[in-house]
Every structure is written in structure tokens, then in C-alpha cells.
Design a protein around this motif. Structure first.
Motif, PDB file in Angstrom:
ATOM      1  N   PRO A   2       0.807  -1.210   0.000  1.00  6.64           N
ATOM      2  CA  PRO A   2       0.000   0.000   0.000  1.00  6.64           C
ATOM      3  C   PRO A   2       0.848   1.271   0.000  1.00  6.64           C
ATOM      4  N   GLN A  13       5.419   3.958   1.549  1.00  8.86           N
ATOM      5  CA  GLN A  13       4.691   2.697   1.456  1.00  8.86           C
ATOM      6  C   GLN A  13       4.964   1.813   2.675  1.00  8.86           C
ATOM      7  N   TRP A  16       2.507  -5.460   3.445  1.00 12.15           N
ATOM      8  CA  TRP A  16       1.517  -6.207   4.215  1.00 12.15           C
ATOM      9  C   TRP A  16       2.252  -7.122   5.179  1.00 12.15           C
ATOM     10  N   ASN A  17       1.821  -7.159   6.426  1.00 15.88           N
ATOM     11  CA  ASN A  17       2.333  -8.089   7.434  1.00 15.88           C
ATOM     12  C   ASN A  17       3.864  -8.124   7.480  1.00 15.88           C
ATOM     13  N   SER A  69      -1.413   2.897  10.564  1.00 21.89           N
ATOM     14  CA  SER A  69      -1.259   2.235   9.261  1.00 21.89           C
ATOM     15  C   SER A  69      -0.497   0.925   9.407  1.00 21.89           C
ATOM     16  N   TRP A  70       0.549   0.927  10.246  1.00 26.95           N
ATOM     17  CA  TRP A  70       1.320  -0.294  10.502  1.00 26.95           C
ATOM     18  C   TRP A  70       0.398  -1.394  11.041  1.00 26.95           C
ATOM     19  N   GLN A  72      -2.860  -1.582  10.770  1.00 33.10           N
ATOM     20  CA  GLN A  72      -3.815  -1.971   9.733  1.00 33.10           C
ATOM     21  C   GLN A  72      -3.176  -2.962   8.757  1.00 33.10           C
ATOM     22  N   CYS A  73      -1.969  -2.663   8.303  1.00 32.64           N
ATOM     23  CA  CYS A  73      -1.278  -3.565   7.363  1.00 32.64           C
ATOM     24  C   CYS A  73      -1.018  -4.926   7.995  1.00 32.64           C
ATOM     25  N   ARG A  74      -0.643  -4.944   9.258  1.00 31.09           N
ATOM     26  CA  ARG A  74      -0.389  -6.215   9.946  1.00 31.09           C
ATOM     27  C   ARG A  74      -1.661  -7.039  10.078  1.00 31.09           C
ATOM     28  N   ILE A  78      -6.698  -2.427   4.559  1.00 33.55           N
ATOM     29  CA  ILE A  78      -6.126  -1.365   3.719  1.00 33.55           C
ATOM     30  C   ILE A  78      -5.969  -0.106   4.570  1.00 33.55           C
ATOM     31  N   PRO A  79      -4.746   0.417   4.678  1.00 32.84           N
ATOM     32  CA  PRO A  79      -4.528   1.598   5.520  1.00 32.84           C
ATOM     33  C   PRO A  79      -5.079   2.864   4.866  1.00 32.84           C
TER      34      PRO A  79
END
Length: 86
Positions: A2, A13, A16-17, A69-70, A72-74, A78-79
Motif C-alpha cells: 500500500p 509505502q 503487508w504483514n 497504518s502499521w 492496519q497492514c499487519r 487497507i490503511p
């Protein structure tokens, strides 16, 4: 991966995870950087000094949003977009 923000040709950017510690990735032309969020320090970077200064200024303004955002990505969410520098 993202894209969270774009400004002055700088792209912020996150993967993901991605692995800890919480961090974000930066692209600027052919240059790249990785920055830790909690203490706002460079993990690795070949960014020009001026671009790195802008990234750090932006990150200080948006530290809370970056941590959100971190997380959310983990979690596979979608952040939200984060405004760039004006």
C-alpha cells in the motif's frame, strides 16, 4: 504494498504483514529508504539528504497515523491515506 502518501516525488509505502519493528519504506526516483516509526530513525537509506529531511519532517507530523497504518497492514486492512507535505 500500500502507498500511504506521495509528495515532491517521494512515495511512502508499507508492506503487508511486514516484520517488526514498525517501519515504512520510501522511494524517491532510484533511491530507497526504510525508517523506523517509534523513534523516527533511519534503518537504511540512500536517499539524498534533502529528500530524507522531508521524509523525517513528514513522519514527525504523522507518527500516530503511521503507527495506525502499521497495525492496519499487519491485520490485512487497507490503511488510510496520509496527507503529504504542502
Amino acid at each position: 504494498m500500500p502507498t500511504l502518501s506521495m509528495f515532491y516525488g517521494i512515495v511512502i509505502q508499507m508492506f503487508w504483514n511486514d516484520h517488526p519493528p514498525p517501519h515504512f519504506h520510501v522511494r524517491y526516483a532510484e533511491f530507497k529508504g526504510k525508517f523506523e516509526i517509534e523513534f523516527l530513525r533511519r534503518i537504511s537509506s540512500d536517499l539524498p539528504a534533502n529528500a530524507e529531511r522531508l521524509v523525517m519532517e513528514w513522519a514527525q507530523l504523522h507518527k500516530t497515523e503511521l503507527l495506525a497504518s502499521w497495525n492496519q497492514c499487519r491485520s490485512g486492512v487497507i490503511p488510510s491515506k496520509i496527507p503529504g507535505l504542502l
